[in-house]
Structures are given as structure tokens and as C-alpha cells.
Design an enzyme around this catalytic site. Sequence first.
Site, mmCIF file in Angstrom:
data_model
loop_
_atom_site.group_PDB
_atom_site.id
_atom_site.type_symbol
_atom_site.label_atom_id
_atom_site.label_comp_id
_atom_site.label_asym_id
_atom_site.label_seq_id
_atom_site.Cartn_x
_atom_site.Cartn_y
_atom_site.Cartn_z
ATOM 1 N N GLY A 146 -36.720 7.216 -112.313
ATOM 2 C CA GLY A 146 -37.446 6.007 -112.696
ATOM 3 C C GLY A 146 -36.784 4.716 -112.249
ATOM 4 O O GLY A 146 -37.140 3.640 -112.719
ATOM 5 N N GLU A 153 -32.153 16.710 -111.004
ATOM 6 C CA GLU A 153 -32.542 15.315 -111.155
ATOM 7 C C GLU A 153 -31.328 14.467 -111.523
ATOM 8 O O GLU A 153 -30.945 14.402 -112.705
ATOM 9 C CB GLU A 153 -33.584 15.182 -112.272
ATOM 10 C CG GLU A 153 -34.854 15.950 -112.024
ATOM 11 C CD GLU A 153 -36.036 15.351 -112.774
ATOM 12 O OE1 GLU A 153 -37.032 15.071 -112.121
ATOM 13 O OE2 GLU A 153 -35.935 15.135 -113.998
ATOM 14 N N SER A 185 -37.254 9.408 -108.390
ATOM 15 C CA SER A 185 -37.886 8.410 -107.519
ATOM 16 C C SER A 185 -38.455 9.014 -106.235
ATOM 17 O O SER A 185 -38.368 8.415 -105.159
ATOM 18 C CB SER A 185 -36.904 7.270 -107.220
ATOM 19 O OG SER A 185 -36.545 6.634 -108.435
ATOM 20 N N ASN A 202 -44.569 14.988 -113.841
ATOM 21 C CA ASN A 202 -44.154 14.843 -115.242
ATOM 22 C C ASN A 202 -44.738 13.524 -115.726
ATOM 23 O O ASN A 202 -44.240 12.455 -115.384
ATOM 24 C CB ASN A 202 -42.615 14.821 -115.323
ATOM 25 C CG ASN A 202 -42.136 14.467 -116.722
ATOM 26 O OD1 ASN A 202 -42.894 14.567 -117.689
ATOM 27 N ND2 ASN A 202 -40.876 14.044 -116.830
ATOM 28 N N TRP A 203 -45.787 13.633 -116.524
ATOM 29 C CA TRP A 203 -46.484 12.416 -116.957
ATOM 30 C C TRP A 203 -45.739 11.681 -118.080
ATOM 31 O O TRP A 203 -46.138 10.599 -118.462
ATOM 32 C CB TRP A 203 -47.904 12.756 -117.413
ATOM 33 C CG TRP A 203 -48.854 12.989 -116.286
ATOM 34 C CD1 TRP A 203 -48.603 12.861 -114.948
ATOM 35 C CD2 TRP A 203 -50.230 13.376 -116.395
ATOM 36 N NE1 TRP A 203 -49.735 13.146 -114.221
ATOM 37 C CE2 TRP A 203 -50.754 13.463 -115.086
ATOM 38 C CE3 TRP A 203 -51.083 13.661 -117.466
ATOM 39 C CZ2 TRP A 203 -52.076 13.822 -114.834
ATOM 40 C CZ3 TRP A 203 -52.395 14.018 -117.216
ATOM 41 C CH2 TRP A 203 -52.891 14.099 -115.910
ATOM 42 N N LYS A 204 -44.713 12.301 -118.613
ATOM 43 C CA LYS A 204 -43.968 11.694 -119.737
ATOM 44 C C LYS A 204 -44.963 11.276 -120.831
ATOM 45 O O LYS A 204 -45.962 11.954 -121.024
ATOM 46 C CB LYS A 204 -43.123 10.514 -119.252
ATOM 47 C CG LYS A 204 -42.316 10.852 -118.001
ATOM 48 C CD LYS A 204 -41.245 9.858 -117.707
ATOM 49 C CE LYS A 204 -40.645 10.162 -116.337
ATOM 50 N NZ LYS A 204 -39.300 9.637 -116.181
ATOM 51 N N HIS A 242 -35.270 18.054 -119.895
ATOM 52 C CA HIS A 242 -35.325 16.823 -119.089
ATOM 53 C C HIS A 242 -34.242 15.867 -119.591
ATOM 54 O O HIS A 242 -33.935 15.835 -120.783
ATOM 55 C CB HIS A 242 -36.712 16.182 -119.228
ATOM 56 C CG HIS A 242 -36.942 15.065 -118.265
ATOM 57 N ND1 HIS A 242 -36.439 13.797 -118.480
ATOM 58 C CD2 HIS A 242 -37.589 15.027 -117.071
ATOM 59 C CE1 HIS A 242 -36.784 13.025 -117.451
ATOM 60 N NE2 HIS A 242 -37.486 13.752 -116.592
ATOM 61 N N GLY A 297 -42.100 11.832 -111.669
ATOM 62 C CA GLY A 297 -42.627 11.083 -112.800
ATOM 63 C C GLY A 297 -43.653 10.066 -112.348
ATOM 64 O O GLY A 297 -44.828 10.382 -112.155
ATOM 65 N N GLY A 298 -43.208 8.832 -112.136
ATOM 66 C CA GLY A 298 -44.112 7.706 -111.855
ATOM 67 C C GLY A 298 -45.164 7.967 -110.791
ATOM 68 O O GLY A 298 -46.343 7.632 -110.976
ATOM 69 N N GLU A 306 -34.241 12.855 -120.243
ATOM 70 C CA GLU A 306 -34.675 11.955 -121.330
ATOM 71 C C GLU A 306 -34.614 12.677 -122.668
ATOM 72 O O GLU A 306 -34.307 12.086 -123.697
ATOM 73 C CB GLU A 306 -36.084 11.419 -121.039
ATOM 74 C CG GLU A 306 -36.063 10.399 -119.911
ATOM 75 C CD GLU A 306 -37.364 10.273 -119.133
ATOM 76 O OE1 GLU A 306 -38.402 10.787 -119.589
ATOM 77 O OE2 GLU A 306 -37.325 9.665 -118.047
HETATM 78 C C1 PEP Z 1 -38.935 12.565 -113.871
HETATM 79 O O1 PEP Z 1 -39.546 12.088 -114.811
HETATM 80 O O2 PEP Z 1 -38.533 13.721 -113.937
HETATM 81 C C2 PEP Z 1 -38.716 11.731 -112.687
HETATM 82 C C3 PEP Z 1 -38.049 12.224 -111.675
HETATM 83 O O3 PEP Z 1 -39.232 10.456 -112.716
HETATM 84 P P1 PEP Z 1 -39.455 9.474 -111.439
HETATM 85 O O4 PEP Z 1 -40.122 10.294 -110.383
HETATM 86 O O5 PEP Z 1 -40.330 8.392 -111.965
HETATM 87 O O6 PEP Z 1 -38.092 9.012 -111.011
#
Ligand code: PEP
Length: 249
Positions: free
Chosen positions: A172, A166, A212, A9-11, A94, A233-234, A96
Site C-alpha cells: 500500500g 509481501e 504495490s 485482496n479487497w481488505k 496477512h 490490494g489497491g 495487517e
Molecule cells: C495486500 O493487501 O496484500 C497488498 C499487497 O496491497 P497493495 O497491492 O495495495 O500494496
Amino acid sequence: MRTPIVAGNWKMFKTIAEAKQFAEAVKQQEEVEGVEQVVCAPFTALPALAEALQGTGIALGAQNMHFEEQGAFTGEISPLMLKELGVKYVIIGHSERRQYFHETDESVNKKTRAALKHGLRPIVCVGESLEEREAGETAAVVGKQTKAALAGADTAQLADVVIAYEPIWAIGTGKSSTAADANETIAVIRRVIAEDFGEAAASVVRIQYGGSVKPDNIASFMAEPDIDGALVGGASLTADSFRGLVLGA
Ligand code: PEP
């Protein structure tokens, strides 16, 4: 057997040029078999990625969509528009989006059903806040979110559904759930799906953990029986790190 699925997930990261660089770097790597790979990119990068990812084995995903096919919804993107671009997966609900854009269980349900209707595979996100976790409400919260998201779906469509568990406090933050805790909650999600759709349908739904996840911890999650992959994500932002995730899955 459920095929493992790693989705990035590049956000709100990566311009078109940066997205193309990612694809070019992926093309230098050897293909990995046995793991489904998805990159969920910003809308603006999707057309370029649809072309650039050809031959890489990575499927294209979006991060959101509207549930209507068209209409007076300024700034929104419809399932038909995503289909036309060759998008296969779409992240729905998501945390966010629930937190900053006021998405509700109801809108998540409409979007999930719209995705399925149009042949897009939804990656439906559920997860508890830290407060809910500390109050011992994790199972109740994710159970309710899961039931609401899938309400009215056809049992036959469940094979196309991916759920991403999640925990909000793990996204994050660098603080991931333990693999055993994540597996326990994911087993609850599968049980809730079985209540509404039957054991057979629940057994084919893929359920990811997200929060994470990194190349060096993904294997511990994948070793758990109910965890079928990760939404990341990251650590999905560079081709090397994405490959590390896929190799660990
Ligand atoms: C996400 O954006 O869904 C996520 C899990 O981010 P991260 O891996 O950065 O915690």
C-alpha cells in the site's frame, strides 16, 4: 508447471452492492485463460459474490478465518462456514492481521492446517519489515515465518498451498520491491520448503509476490522464474485494473 495465480485482496473495501458492480463489470469482459484468478472479499460480500461471479472464471476467497470449526469465538468465522459459501481460497496471516490483530506464527500455523484440513487453499502471507530488511534479516525472517506456517502439514497437501511474499514496507505504499529482489527472497522460501518437505513438494507450491503490484509492473515480476503470481490490494479494486493484472500475469 505451476499455473500463475492473481489474487485480489479487497481488505475492508466494498459493500455488497459495490461487490456486485465489480462482478457485473467483469462479466462484460472476455475470459482470460491460463491464469487462476481469485478475489478475496469481505465476509459480508461473499454470499452475493458466490452467485455473481458464476461463469466469470474468478474463484472466491476470504481474507481470514478462525481455525476451529465452531465454538464460543464471538465475531469469528469458521472454515466450515466459508466452505458452505463456495469459498476456495483464504488469506492467512496477512501482515495487517499480524500487526493490528496480533496474529502470530502459531495462529497462522493453526489456521493454515485448518484450511487444508477442510479443503480450503490457504494463501499464507510472509514478509519482512523495513527495519528487518535494513538489518539484512529478510531471508531469516521469511524463512522462519514459512517454516512455522507449514509445520505439521502433510507433504501431499502442499500443492494446495499458496505463499504470498509481501515485504511489509511495500504494501500500500507505492514502493514495490524490484522483481529480482523479490525473486531472490521467493527462491529462499522455496528452498526452506524443500528442506522440510522435499524438492518435489516445494516445486509445486505457488509463491506470489505482493506489495504495490499494478497492471503496469506485474509483467516484470511474472518474468522471474520463481514468482508464480501476485497478491494485490489497491489495484484489484476495479474490474478494469483487475483485468489488467490478469492480462499482465
Ligand atoms: C495486500 O493487501 O496484500 C497488498 C499487497 O496491497 P497493495 O497491492 O495495495 O500494496
